[in-house]
Motif scaffolding. Structure first.
Motif, mmCIF file in Angstrom:
data_model
loop_
_atom_site.group_PDB
_atom_site.id
_atom_site.type_symbol
_atom_site.label_atom_id
_atom_site.label_comp_id
_atom_site.label_asym_id
_atom_site.label_seq_id
_atom_site.Cartn_x
_atom_site.Cartn_y
_atom_site.Cartn_z
ATOM 1 N N LYS A 162 0.834 -1.316 -0.057
ATOM 2 C CA LYS A 162 -0.001 0.019 0.017
ATOM 3 C C LYS A 162 0.966 1.299 0.031
ATOM 4 N N ASP A 189 -3.315 4.541 -1.118
ATOM 5 C CA ASP A 189 -4.415 5.324 -0.100
ATOM 6 C C ASP A 189 -4.127 6.566 -0.408
ATOM 7 N N ASN A 191 -5.996 9.263 1.335
ATOM 8 C CA ASN A 191 -6.375 10.015 2.570
ATOM 9 C C ASN A 191 -6.903 11.565 2.224
ATOM 10 N N GLU A 214 -7.875 3.992 -1.842
ATOM 11 C CA GLU A 214 -8.402 4.058 -0.545
ATOM 12 C C GLU A 214 -8.765 5.379 -0.374
ATOM 13 N N ASP A 239 -12.287 4.381 4.255
ATOM 14 C CA ASP A 239 -11.628 4.194 5.334
ATOM 15 C C ASP A 239 -12.165 5.381 6.310
HETATM 16 MG MG LIG Z 1 -6.415 4.930 4.916
#
Ligand SMILES: [Mg+2]
Ligand SMILES: O=C(O)CCC(=O)C1=CC=C[C@@H](O)[C@@H]1C(=O)O
Length: 369
Positions: A162, A189, A191, A214, A239
């Motif tokens: 990841k 990811d 964010n 993600e 998430d």
């Molecule tokens: Mg995350």
């Protein structure tokens, strides 16, 4: 069961690597560890995954200490509890503060399993004896450093890689990674670094056969993620947007995601995490267990949760030695060729190392009824 005493400890541990966030970078990670003792002196342990600053969500170490000391601990101390599932009901009049809630709920789950003489995995209904895990790599100074780290972790046998992305560190980086690692299971990811207007940039990632992207958009959104998922091939994994069973239910109904990263602290505890897991299983939505740079206590809870059947994708629960010179548990969490053997001892299955914890403790308080 009754919790007769709670010891709350604020500890600080030096990471082996700098962790970069939108708030900047840090090398020291602070935690709250909560020990819940019954009338026989048996202890259950939980960990707060809140960070020192509110960059991941609105909670921090300080808000967690306040909510635990002034509301959550008093409502659990000396109360007759038949099963840890009751904790989320006891806390139902307290809004949000999920990481604080999860800290004490996790300790009660561990104490309950120990009183029953079963592993936490067994108490949760998990059956896997081994779990597959991946590794999460933060944003690096340059692509060469990132490729070097990927090579190390692929050699270690981690089951997926990841990497963090953001505008300007995404398409070109993924192209470089795929040039060197054409077949490694790979995910990104974001964010919440992107907006729906960035859809063309996110569509460009479809070229790299990613397992998922993600949390590409805002941390409280499920509407724009549904619009985005209709326009890209890469599965969207959420998430930060998923704080509860209800969030998961609505996101599934809207088509906002194809995968969920379950983090016990983010959703308020193991009971809610299990409910989300079961809902996703019913809707054929695979889940995996996210990480929050936990100490061995939180890592042990993640391992137990990951034994549930629908945790079919490798999670972020890497070895203790990835993060810490010395973890707060014995034995430490070890990973062999990307696999963790699930402990079958009562409770979390790892022994808190009180000597190490004391050395790392910067503040503690005991509560008893
Ligand atoms: Mg995350
Ligand atoms: O614990 C680990 O190794 C994974 C940590 C990790 O990837 C994250 C932790 C907290 C916020 C993010 O940076 C990221 C995540 O969102 O999953």
């Amino acid at each position: 069961m009754k919790v007769k005493q709670v010891i709350l400890r604020h500890i600080k541990m030096r990471l082996k690597f700098v962790f970069t966030t939108s708030f900047g970078s840090f090398l020291d990670k602070e935690f709250l560890l909560l020990e819940a003792k019954d009338e026989n002196g048996l202890s259950g342990w939980g960990e707060s995954v809140a960070f020192h600053s509110p960059w991941y969500n609105e909670e921090t170490i300080k808000t967690n200490w306040h909510i635990l000391e002034d509301f959550l601990i008093p409502s659990v101390l000396n109360r007759e509890i038949e099963h840890p599932d009751e904790i989320s009901q006891i806390f139902s009049n307290i809004r949000k503060n999920n990481m604080a809630k999860s800290t004490i709920e996790g300790a009660v789950w561990d104490l309950y399993a120990k009183q029953k003489g079963v592993s936490l995995a067994n108490a949760l209904g998990g059956t896997k004896k081994e779990i597959e895990v991946g590794i999460s790599i933060g944003i690096q100074k340059n692509v060469d450093e990132l490729l070097h780290l990927i090579e190390k972790y692929v050699k270690d046998g981690y089951k997926r890689i990841k990497v963090k992305i953001k505008p300007g560190w995404d398409v070109e980086v993924m192209r470089e990674i795929r040039k060197h690692f054409p077949n490694v299971p790979l995910m990104a990811d974001a964010n919440s670094a992107y907006r729906l207007d960035d859809v063309d940039r996110l569509k460009a990632l479809d070229e790299f056969d990613l397992m998922m992207i993600e949390q590409p958009l805002a941390s409280d959104d499920i509407v724009d993620h549904a619009k985005l998922q209709k326009q890209i091939l890469t599965p969207v994994c959420l998430d930060e947007s998923i704080h509860s069973y209800e969030d998961a239910r609505k996101a599934i109904e809207l088509g906002s995601l194809k995968i969920i990263n379950i983090k016990i602290g983010r959703v308020g505890g193991l009971t809610e995490a299990k409910r989300i897991h079961d809902l996703c299983e019913k809707h054929n939505i695979p889940v995996w267990c996210g990480g929050m740079l936990e100490s061995g206590i939180g890592r042990a809870h993640n391992i137990a949760l990951t034994t549930l059947s629908n945790f079919v994708l490798p999670g972020d629960t890497a070895a203790s030695s990835r993060y810490w010179e010395k973890d707060v548990i014995t034995p430490e969490v070890t990973v062999h060729h990307g696999v963790i053997t699930v402990p079958d001892k009562p409770g979390i299955g790892y022994e808190p190392n009180l000597e190490v914890i004391q050395q790392l403790t910067i503040n503690e308080k005991s509560f008893s009824s």
